[in-house]
Design a protein around this motif. Structure first.
Motif, PDB file in Angstrom:
ATOM      1  N   ALA A  39       0.825  -1.206   0.000  1.00 59.99           N
ATOM      2  CA  ALA A  39       0.000   0.000   0.000  1.00 59.99           C
ATOM      3  C   ALA A  39       0.861   1.260   0.000  1.00 59.99           C
ATOM      4  CB  ALA A  39      -0.928  -0.001   1.213  1.00 59.99           C
ATOM      5  N   ARG A  40       2.052   1.176   0.569  1.00 56.48           N
ATOM      6  CA  ARG A  40       2.934   2.344   0.648  1.00 56.48           C
ATOM      7  C   ARG A  40       3.990   2.360  -0.452  1.00 56.48           C
ATOM      8  NH1 ARG A  40       4.404   2.773   7.095  1.00 56.48           N
ATOM      9  NH2 ARG A  40       2.564   1.680   7.888  1.00 56.48           N
ATOM     10  N   HIS A  41       4.372   1.174  -0.953  1.00 54.43           N
ATOM     11  CA  HIS A  41       5.513   1.098  -1.870  1.00 54.43           C
ATOM     12  C   HIS A  41       5.224   0.222  -3.089  1.00 54.43           C
ATOM     13  CE1 HIS A  41       8.268   2.915   1.116  1.00 54.43           C
ATOM     14  NE2 HIS A  41       7.602   2.194   2.011  1.00 54.43           N
ATOM     15  N   ARG A  42       3.988   0.130  -3.520  1.00 53.11           N
ATOM     16  CA  ARG A  42       3.614  -0.843  -4.553  1.00 53.11           C
ATOM     17  C   ARG A  42       4.495  -0.765  -5.790  1.00 53.11           C
ATOM     18  NH1 ARG A  42      -0.466  -4.155  -5.376  1.00 53.11           N
ATOM     19  NH2 ARG A  42      -1.607  -3.328  -3.585  1.00 53.11           N
ATOM     20  N   VAL A  43       4.803   0.417  -6.257  1.00 48.72           N
ATOM     21  CA  VAL A  43       5.572   0.557  -7.490  1.00 48.72           C
ATOM     22  C   VAL A  43       6.933  -0.105  -7.390  1.00 48.72           C
ATOM     23  CG1 VAL A  43       6.688   2.242  -9.015  1.00 48.72           C
ATOM     24  CG2 VAL A  43       4.378   2.685  -8.153  1.00 48.72           C
ATOM     25  N   GLY A  44       7.520  -0.089  -6.188  1.00 48.48           N
ATOM     26  CA  GLY A  44       8.881  -0.578  -6.058  1.00 48.48           C
ATOM     27  C   GLY A  44       9.030  -2.021  -5.634  1.00 48.48           C
ATOM     28  N   SER A  71      12.318  -3.427  -7.221  1.00 51.30           N
ATOM     29  CA  SER A  71      12.768  -3.192  -8.595  1.00 51.30           C
ATOM     30  C   SER A  71      13.916  -2.194  -8.642  1.00 51.30           C
ATOM     31  CB  SER A  71      11.605  -2.670  -9.443  1.00 51.30           C
ATOM     32  OG  SER A  71      11.057  -1.490  -8.868  1.00 51.30           O
ATOM     33  N   GLY A  72      14.040  -1.373  -7.606  1.00 45.99           N
ATOM     34  CA  GLY A  72      15.110  -0.372  -7.543  1.00 45.99           C
ATOM     35  C   GLY A  72      15.048   0.380  -6.229  1.00 45.99           C
ATOM     36  N   ARG A 144       4.900  -9.876  -7.699  1.00 47.18           N
ATOM     37  CA  ARG A 144       4.235  -8.905  -8.576  1.00 47.18           C
ATOM     38  C   ARG A 144       3.524  -9.587  -9.738  1.00 47.18           C
ATOM     39  NH1 ARG A 144       5.171  -3.507  -9.938  1.00 47.18           N
ATOM     40  NH2 ARG A 144       7.180  -3.415  -8.848  1.00 47.18           N
ATOM     41  N   ASP A 145       4.174 -10.598 -10.329  1.00 53.22           N
ATOM     42  CA  ASP A 145       3.611 -11.307 -11.462  1.00 53.22           C
ATOM     43  C   ASP A 145       4.337 -12.642 -11.601  1.00 53.22           C
ATOM     44  OD1 ASP A 145       6.108 -10.598 -12.571  1.00 53.22           O
ATOM     45  OD2 ASP A 145       5.265  -8.826 -13.545  1.00 53.22           O
TER      46      ASP A 145
END
Length: 316
Positions: A39-44, A71-72, A144-145
């Protein structure tokens, strides 16, 4: 009906990492923490792994151990200075809290990129800490996938392969699977500032016999080494080809990295000094009382505390 034996190491790892159809309370707590992190860092976030004592004991009330693979660094930390520290000395360890239905859930969260995770599981890595953790059973509570899931499965299979390479390298010419694991765990513990009692490795092995013995056999097969056992259950795997790496170098590097990570955790882990002393007391029976000055200045206090702990036999 007895489940069919895994065809290879990757199949064994995939089955172990998968969340059970009826997960225990600790795995449910770990999944909730993973959702909070997302919820706070989904993109990463690429994946979240749950391992350690709370998983072993199905204890949701303890301090859970999670590895968050990203991812980074900038994608996760968002600020350049924490990202830089994690790039230079991974993983960064955070204290994470979440409100669960049965009370607060707490975790020690180690953060590093998925690529860093993969690289530190190879035999050539000077850092033994991560592959020594993930040759033990763990659960993938988020991916993630399918690509991220496959990469994590391959990485954990590599951790086991690296562990078995060292087990054979450091062990006797002939031994049972558990004897090889017992010897390897003794060596990996000696390469860190360990606070666990000597029975820790026996407890790990006894808790998951369906993991360690098959994992060693399948890793030997993956390495092209002999897997046939004699009448007493002893293996004679032979020597790995072109394997001349030095364990003494890894032992020195491991202890040095442990000290550096402890210093770093004093800044990134909420209540870091108190957490470390409570862990030492829980695992070694040696109680350390911190002064107010030591809490405010953990880096300056570290040399004296480390000397006291070694003197009292709390760390090796």
């Amino acid at each position: 009906m007895t489940p069919a034996a895994p065809a290879n190491l990757e199949a064994l790892v995939a089955a172990e990492l998968a969340t059970p159809a009826e997960p225990g309370a600790a795995i449910l707590a770990a999944r909730q923490l993973a959702e909070d992190i997302l919820a706070r860092h989904r993109v990463g976030v690429e994946a979240v792994l749950f391992y350690g004592a709370c998983r072993l004991d199905d204890d949701p009330a303890g301090l859970l151990d999670l590895y968050v693979l990203t991812s980074g660094h900038r994608a996760f930390h968002r600020r350049w200075l924490p990202a830089l520290f994690n790039a230079l000395l991974p993983p960064t360890v955070l204290h994470w809290r979440s409100d669960g239905l049965a009370g607060p859930i707490r975790a020690k969260v180690a953060v590093l990129t998925l690529r860093q995770f993969e690289r530190r599981l190879r035999p050539a890595s000077l850092d033994t800490t991560i592959w020594a953790r993930f040759c033990q059973p763990s659960t993938l509570v988020h991916a993630r996938d399918t690509t991220a899931r496959h990469r994590v499965e391959q990485a954990v299979a590599q951790a086991l392969t690296t562990a078995v390479l060292w087990a054979v390298r450091l062990g006797p010419p002939a031994a049972t699977p558990m004897e090889y694991w017992r010897g390897l765990l003794a060596h990996t513990y000696s390469a860190e500032l360990r606070v666990e009692r000597g029975s820790r490795s026996e407890r790990l092995l006894a808790a998951s016999p369906s993991w360690y013995a098959p994992a060693l056999i399948l890793a030997l097969a993956r390495l092209g080494l002999a897997t046939a056992a004699d009448a007493e259950g002893r293996l004679r795997p032979g020597s790995p080809q072109n394997f001349t790496l030095s364990w003494a170098t890894r032992r020195v590097c491991g202890k040095t990295l442990n000290v550096m990570r402890l210093v770093k955790a004093a800044f990134t882990f909420d209540g870091g000094p108190d957490y470390l002393t409570s862990k030492i007391a829980r695992h070694s029976g040696v109680a350390i009382e911190l002064t107010a000055w030591q809490r405010r200045h953990p880096v300056l206090a570290a040399p004296i505390l480390l000397w006291r702990l070694r003197r009292d036999g709390a760390v090796r």
